[in-house]
Write a protein that holds these residues in place. Structure first.
Motif, PDB file in Angstrom:
ATOM      1  N   GLY A  19     128.061  71.942  -4.636  1.00 48.46           N
ATOM      2  CA  GLY A  19     128.975  72.516  -3.638  1.00 48.46           C
ATOM      3  C   GLY A  19     129.923  73.521  -4.263  1.00 48.46           C
ATOM      4  O   GLY A  19     130.142  74.607  -3.720  1.00 48.46           O
ATOM      5  N   ASP A  20     130.470  73.187  -5.429  1.00 46.48           N
ATOM      6  CA  ASP A  20     131.382  74.109  -6.126  1.00 46.48           C
ATOM      7  C   ASP A  20     130.661  75.394  -6.519  1.00 46.48           C
ATOM      8  O   ASP A  20     131.193  76.494  -6.339  1.00 46.48           O
ATOM      9  CB  ASP A  20     131.970  73.437  -7.371  1.00 46.48           C
ATOM     10  N   ASN A  23     130.015  77.493  -3.435  1.00 47.11           N
ATOM     11  CA  ASN A  23     131.250  78.143  -2.983  1.00 47.11           C
ATOM     12  C   ASN A  23     131.562  79.377  -3.819  1.00 47.11           C
ATOM     13  O   ASN A  23     131.918  80.430  -3.280  1.00 47.11           O
ATOM     14  CB  ASN A  23     132.426  77.158  -3.021  1.00 47.11           C
ATOM     15  N   PHE A  26     129.012  82.142  -2.855  1.00 40.86           N
ATOM     16  CA  PHE A  26     129.298  82.763  -1.564  1.00 40.86           C
ATOM     17  C   PHE A  26     130.543  83.643  -1.624  1.00 40.86           C
ATOM     18  O   PHE A  26     130.579  84.730  -1.040  1.00 40.86           O
ATOM     19  CB  PHE A  26     129.420  81.716  -0.458  1.00 40.86           C
ATOM     20  N   ARG A  27     131.566  83.179  -2.348  1.00 45.52           N
ATOM     21  CA  ARG A  27     132.770  84.012  -2.501  1.00 45.52           C
ATOM     22  C   ARG A  27     132.446  85.305  -3.232  1.00 45.52           C
ATOM     23  O   ARG A  27     132.944  86.368  -2.879  1.00 45.52           O
ATOM     24  CB  ARG A  27     133.866  83.246  -3.249  1.00 45.52           C
ATOM     25  N   GLU A  30     130.678  87.807  -0.942  1.00 41.05           N
ATOM     26  CA  GLU A  30     131.470  88.349   0.166  1.00 41.05           C
ATOM     27  C   GLU A  30     132.237  89.614  -0.194  1.00 41.05           C
ATOM     28  O   GLU A  30     132.602  90.381   0.687  1.00 41.05           O
ATOM     29  CB  GLU A  30     132.472  87.288   0.661  1.00 41.05           C
TER      30      GLU A  30
END
Length: 172
Positions: A19-20, A23, A26-27, A30
């Motif tokens: 999950g980390d 994240n 994805f950051r 973006e």
């Protein structure tokens, strides 16, 4: 790629740190900024390695009964498989592989076939030919490939390659 199931569904929380990593990935995706592609590629590699580690630790959860992931999940076979992958051109003997697995020759042969679905010799040949296909696509010379992958000469390599590259009669 042949070792992977066509679809993997799992709760993200089951893969430690996934999950980390997602994240962060994805950051990074973006925002357009210096080095974005490089960082995103490396983060994707981390995500992929985390998933592969989980799959190796849980092949039964994926419905896998035989294959490379099952072999890597087997503590005894894993040592031999890693060595085969790291040194595919070595003149491998079943006795040497069995020693790496801390098994007798017959126990190793039986276990390898049961867990991977093929004999050690066939597995090694398939691995060598997969490497060869990739290197041929990159334009490397057959002589160099055959020498580095443990074939006696380019003719022996070409025969092995042709025998396993022809369509199977049942599949066309």
């Amino acid at each position: 790629m042949r070792a992977l199931p066509p679809l993997v569904v799992l709760p993200l929380h089951e893969v430690d740190g996934l999950g980390d990593a997602l994240n962060l990935l994805f950051r990074e995706a973006e925002q357009v900024r210096c080095g974005q592609r490089l960082v995103a590629n490396r983060l994707f590699e981390v995500v992929l390695m985390q998933l592969l580690r989980w799959m190796i630790q849980h092949p039964q959860r994926l419905g896998l009964e035989v294959g490379l992931l099952c072999g890597l999940a087997d503590p005894k076979l894993a040592a031999a498989l890693v060595a085969l992958h790291e040194r595919p051109g070595e003149a491998w003997r079943v006795e040497t592989m069995a020693e790496l697995a801390h098994l007798s020759r017959s126990a190793f042969m039986t276990r390898f076939k049961a867990v991977l679905g093929e004999s050690p010799a066939e597995y090694l040949t398939q691995w060598r030919l997969a490497i060869a296909r990739q290197r041929l696509r990159q334009g490397e010379a057959i002589k160099r490939i055959s020498d580095e992958l443990g074939y006696a000469n380019p003719s022996a390599f070409s025969r092995a390659f042709a025998q396993r590259s022809e369509p199977h009669p049942a599949t066309g």
